[in-house]
Design an enzyme around this catalytic site. Structure first.
Site, PDB file in Angstrom:
ATOM      1  NE  ARG A  88      15.107  98.122  -7.249  1.00  0.00           N
ATOM      2  CZ  ARG A  88      14.472  98.597  -8.428  1.00  0.00           C
ATOM      3  NH1 ARG A  88      14.719  99.506  -8.804  1.00  0.00           N
ATOM      4  NH2 ARG A  88      13.487  97.879  -8.969  1.00  0.00           N
ATOM      5  CB  SER A 142       7.755 103.236 -14.606  1.00  0.00           C
ATOM      6  OG  SER A 142       7.067 102.189 -13.916  1.00  0.00           O
ATOM      7  CB  SER A 189      14.281  96.586 -11.821  1.00  0.00           C
ATOM      8  OG  SER A 189      13.692  96.674 -12.737  1.00  0.00           O
ATOM      9  CD  GLU A 220       4.385  99.976 -12.163  1.00  0.00           C
ATOM     10  OE1 GLU A 220       3.788 100.231 -11.121  1.00  0.00           O
ATOM     11  OE2 GLU A 220       5.555  99.647 -12.186  1.00  0.00           O
TER      12      GLU A 220
END
Length: 553
Positions: free
Chosen positions: A46, A401, A147, A399
């Site tokens: 990223r 997140s 994302s 998870e």
């Protein structure tokens, strides 16, 4: 909390798209700067073209490295290539296709020339491979997405034939080879013009949307949702799920409204996140403020929808909003989803375990115990759930997140990457089948197991201190108590699989904390939870920071 958090973005908050796209093509990275080299985190490479960390040379090098990696692994089936709605995603997809076509790789791109959620790419890879005869060429994929990251960012992620995020062996090899190619001035990178790449005999089309949407009845009880008339509000948040939600409503005859079908690479309609940045984080109350406001109960005592949901830009994350509870904490929803699924999926392996990351809430541990199921606690990163989801031995992986996926009704694999659309629709199934909202069900869980308080904070750390944190051993921690309780465990490896966690977790009877270095900032993250209330949590956080600082300084 910044003063403008939760308010609509202003012109000064918007990325300059012309400058962003020009920089993608015009700026070359300085390989002497570690921040401008190829580096794969838990979800690919990223960066931003404006910071010389996501530019055409990066994508050309990474793609050539992937070509060489898959050749070395004997992967000769089609490569599914997808993109999200970030401004840098389309040029990066084009750059990748130029390299893939020049290397003679069979590539399948979206038949509608649209956007593709990460879970739809994973589903496509798995469907191809599961439907192929034994020994047939295996498919893999690339999804171009950062994302939930801000509009100025780009991301590039490789999913091998198992359909999930590549492991560190693969990403390490790809990153090293990509950096070699960059250092050699891209000599060794094959490339043809995009028009030739689009017209190449090796470039084909695939209907990601139909493959995914038409298969949803195999993993969800859509009949229950439809018969109960659950009113659903779905907010794609300007992301790749935008066309999917409308098709889900139409094809499965659901009472579903797409509340915001706008696609804008500047995301000018977004409300600002906690730090006044535009970030499509569907687990953030600030970023989700518009949808939360739409769910406010009116004077007549009713809300616009029974369930409202949000997704990030590649739809691998979910946000669940209920009339009675507002935006649910991701940990709370994970606990509810696990409790519901393991009680209502009779086709799953009765011995299938529950997977969670070690920084997810401990109420999940208590739910797992009540279900009589083994809990497998793994490091941060969805890749750890891939083997279990593939085999059915771990039918759910989640998870903290707001990322999770689970298996089909018959226990077979659905996706091996996070699926925000799936988890969003599950909230409607739960509402239809139980007659209660997920937030009401969570209240029932806290009545049984206690009401934990959970938070994450950041603490400053140098690069050397972060490296030291990542290399700790339990013996480095000499403390015997945390916030008035005896320490029962000091972990630098995940108990579920023995893999290094890249940090430290300390556990007591009623609390825990975990500290991990950030991969992108000069901070380390402290996750902490207490079943003894907010004041105790503050004490845990303060002592955690002092303990970690004392060990790594």
């Amino acid at each position: 909390m910044a003063s403008r958090a939760g308010t609509v973005a202003q012109p000064q908050d918007l990325v300059d798209l012309t400058a962003l796209l020009d920089a993608y093509y015009d700026v070359s990275p300085d390989l002497g700067d570690p921040g401008q080299r190829v580096a794969f985190g838990t979800s690919g490479h990223r960066g931003s073209s404006l910071k010389a960390s996501f530019n055409e040379p990066h994508i050309l090098a990474i793609t050539q490295a992937i070509v060489e990696y898959r050749a070395g692994q004997g992967i000769t089936g089609p490569l599914y290539l997808a993109k999200d709605t970030h401004a840098l995603s389309e040029p990066a997809q084009n750059s990748a296709l130029e390299v893939l076509a020049a290397n003679g790789v069979n590539v399948l791109i979206d038949a509608r020339h649209g956007y593709t959620p990460t879970p739809a790419l994973s589903h496509a890879i798995l469907t191809h491979n599961n439907n192929s005869p034994a020994g047939a060429p295996q498919a893999d994929g690339i999804v171009v997405t950062p994302s939930h990251n801000p509009p100025g960012d780009g991301g590039f992620k490789y999913n091998p034939p198992h359909g999930g995020p590549a492991d560190t062996d693969a990403t390490g090899w790809i990153a090293n080879r990509a950096n070699e190619l960059l250092e050699n001035g891209l000599r060794g990178v094959k490339r043809i013009p995009i028009a030739d790449a689009m017209a190449a005999g090796t470039t084909g089309k695939f209907d990601f949307l139909s493959s995914y949407v038409d298969d949803l009845p195999s993993v969800l009880d859509l009949n229950a949702i439809r018969e109960a008339g659950v009113r659903i509000g779905a907010d794609p948040m300007g992301g790749a799920s935008v066309d999917y939600w409308g098709e889900i409503a139409e094809r499965h005859h659901l009472n579903l409204t797409v509340v915001n079908p706008t696609v804008d690479p500047q995301w000018a309609f977004m409300t600002l996140d906690w730090d006044e940045k535009i970030r499509m984080d569907c687990s953030s109350p600030s970023a989700m403020a518009s949808l939360i406001n739409r769910m406010s109960v009116g004077a007549d005592g009713s809300a616009a929808f029974d369930v409202a949901t949000g997704n990030d830009a590649d739809a691998d994350r979910h946000g669940i909003v209920t009339p009675d509870g507002g935006l649910m904490n991701p940990n709370h929803y994970l606990a509810v989803a696990i409790d519901y699924l393991y009680r209502h999926r009779s086709g799953w392996n009765p011995q299938s375990v529950i997977g969670k990351t070690l920084v997810s809430s401990s109420i999940i541990d208590r739910v797992a115990e009540s279900l009589g199921r083994k809990l497998v606690e793994v490091p941060v990163g969805f890749k750890w759930f891939v083997p279990g989801l593939l085999s059915g031995e771990g039918a759910f992986g989640g998870e903290e997140s707001a990322g999770a996926s689970f298996n089909k009704m018959d226990g077979s694999v659905w996706t091996t990457d996070k699926d925000g659309i799936l988890l969003a629709l599950l909230a409607s199934e739960i509402t239809a089948v139980t007659g209660q909202s997920p937030s009401q069900l969570y209240k029932g869980l806290t009545d049984k197991f206690g009401d934990p308080v959970y938070a994450r904070i950041d603490a400053a750390a140098t690069r050397e201190q972060k490296a030291a944190l990542g290399k700790l051993s339990p013996s480095d921690v000499t403390a015997t108590e945390l916030a008035g309780e005896t320490i029962t465990a000091k972990l630098t490896e995940a108990p579920g699989n023995g893999a290094a966690i890249g940090g430290l977790k300390v556990v007591t009877e009623n609390a825990w904390f975990a500290a991990r270095p950030s991969g992108t900032e000069d901070v380390y993250k402290i996750y902490a939870e207490s079943f003894k209330g907010a004041e105790h949590l503050k004490q845990v956080q303060a002592e955690a920071k002092a303990l970690v600082d004392g060990v790594i300084s």
